[in-house]
Design a protein around this motif. Structure first.
Motif, PDB file in Angstrom:
ATOM      1  N   MET A   1      69.916 -84.741   9.168  1.00 13.65           N
ATOM      2  CA  MET A   1      68.604 -84.218   9.605  1.00 13.65           C
ATOM      3  C   MET A   1      68.054 -85.501   8.822  1.00 13.65           C
ATOM      4  O   MET A   1      68.423 -86.285   7.912  1.00 13.65           O
ATOM      5  CB  MET A   1      67.766 -83.268   9.392  1.00 13.65           C
ATOM      6  N   ALA A  34      66.526 -85.397  13.708  1.00 15.61           N
ATOM      7  CA  ALA A  34      67.923 -84.875  14.318  1.00 15.61           C
ATOM      8  C   ALA A  34      69.135 -86.003  14.896  1.00 15.61           C
ATOM      9  O   ALA A  34      70.311 -86.486  14.583  1.00 15.61           O
ATOM     10  CB  ALA A  34      68.929 -83.803  14.965  1.00 15.61           C
ATOM     11  N   TYR A 118      68.884 -83.633  22.315  1.00 15.68           N
ATOM     12  CA  TYR A 118      69.262 -83.077  21.338  1.00 15.68           C
ATOM     13  C   TYR A 118      68.481 -81.463  22.267  1.00 15.68           C
ATOM     14  O   TYR A 118      68.457 -81.616  23.510  1.00 15.68           O
ATOM     15  CB  TYR A 118      68.026 -82.705  20.670  1.00 15.68           C
ATOM     16  N   TRP A 161      61.554 -76.541  15.224  1.00 14.99           N
ATOM     17  CA  TRP A 161      61.938 -77.183  15.671  1.00 14.99           C
ATOM     18  C   TRP A 161      62.002 -76.768  16.972  1.00 14.99           C
ATOM     19  O   TRP A 161      62.884 -77.774  18.051  1.00 14.99           O
ATOM     20  CB  TRP A 161      63.641 -77.492  14.774  1.00 14.99           C
ATOM     21  N   TRP A 181      70.202 -77.323  16.441  1.00 16.42           N
ATOM     22  CA  TRP A 181      69.894 -75.702  15.500  1.00 16.42           C
ATOM     23  C   TRP A 181      70.370 -74.962  15.091  1.00 16.42           C
ATOM     24  O   TRP A 181      70.911 -74.227  14.093  1.00 16.42           O
ATOM     25  CB  TRP A 181      68.908 -76.886  14.831  1.00 16.42           C
ATOM     26  N   ASN A 184      73.611 -74.388  14.749  1.00 13.22           N
ATOM     27  CA  ASN A 184      73.868 -74.257  13.116  1.00 13.22           C
ATOM     28  C   ASN A 184      73.155 -73.707  11.836  1.00 13.22           C
ATOM     29  O   ASN A 184      73.460 -74.295  11.133  1.00 13.22           O
ATOM     30  CB  ASN A 184      73.276 -76.042  12.827  1.00 13.22           C
ATOM     31  N   TYR A 186      70.672 -72.141  12.181  1.00 13.20           N
ATOM     32  CA  TYR A 186      68.844 -71.887  12.225  1.00 13.20           C
ATOM     33  C   TYR A 186      68.681 -70.212  13.443  1.00 13.20           C
ATOM     34  O   TYR A 186      70.104 -70.147  14.343  1.00 13.20           O
ATOM     35  CB  TYR A 186      68.746 -72.562  12.717  1.00 13.20           C
ATOM     36  N   TYR A 198      66.946 -68.956   9.448  1.00 11.00           N
ATOM     37  CA  TYR A 198      68.002 -69.250   8.785  1.00 11.00           C
ATOM     38  C   TYR A 198      68.571 -67.974   9.901  1.00 11.00           C
ATOM     39  O   TYR A 198      68.067 -66.680   9.735  1.00 11.00           O
ATOM     40  CB  TYR A 198      69.332 -69.130   7.222  1.00 11.00           C
TER      41      TYR A 198
END
Length: 201
Positions: A1, A34, A118, A161, A181, A184, A186, A198
């Protein structure tokens, strides 16, 4: 990021509209991305709704602006900890685009796509009923490129996001398909008031 403004170590000042773990960014609007900010002119921008819809449809800049205008005035919250109060975005309610594409009854989720590639995943219920917009103005001026201009998705009741910059379209699905995200670590939904930052929160 890529983070271009500091947002760590800020004091947490009490504000009745602050979700837990957030601070008031005041006049600042931190730039987080990102990906590299694209050079995307309004004339080259398009927005498409496809997937589980009766009429897959693509709007260009002029066609999108021909839809009934709508505005959001309120607050936004970033998963990194900052919140902004009393912001104003203008554009078109996402309901107008979805009405044109006619979602199938089986559609439950959407993947939002950026012109950069994205993606972010969202429950369809968080995008309908006047809860989401395609925004191209901020505070009465064209949305700056670093904040998603010429147009971004705006879903202000979720962490930011989910409000995909440089929005290119939505693909409607009958299941959740994690975006960038979410893949990854989130949270699948991202409700600020429940601190869904998360996976597992």
């Amino acid at each position: 990021m890529n983070v271009t403004r500091g947002f760590t170590g800020r004091p947490r000042v009490h504000h009745p509209g602050l979700p837990p773990g957030q601070y008031d960014a005041g006049d600042d609007w931190p730039v987080l991305s990102a990906e590299v900010t694209p050079e995307l002119a309004p004339a080259d921008w398009t927005f498409r709704v496809d997937g589980l819809v009766e009429r897959p449809w693509t709007w260009d800049w002029e066609q999108a602006h021909a839809l009934p205008g709508a505005a959001y005035e309120g607050d936004i919250h970033c998963v990194t900890g900052w919140s902004k109060f009393g912001v104003r975005f203008s554009g078109v309610s996402l309901d107008a685009f979805l009405d044109g594409a006619r979602p199938d009854a089986s559609a439950t989720h959407a993947v939002a796509h950026s012109h950069t590639g994205y993606t972010a995943s969202l429950p369809l219920a968080d995008l309908t009923g006047g809860r989401a917009w395609i925004a191209w103005e901020y505070d009465g001026r064209p949305l700056p490129a670093e904040h998603g201009g010429p147009a971004r998705l705006l879903v202000p009741h979720l962490y930011f996001w989910k409000s995909v910059k440089w929005i290119a379209g939505l693909t409607l699905l009958d299941h959740d398909e994690p975006g960038f995200w979410e893949q990854n670590g989130y949270h699948a939904r991202g409700n600020p008031w429940q601190e869904q930052r998360y996976h597992g929160d």
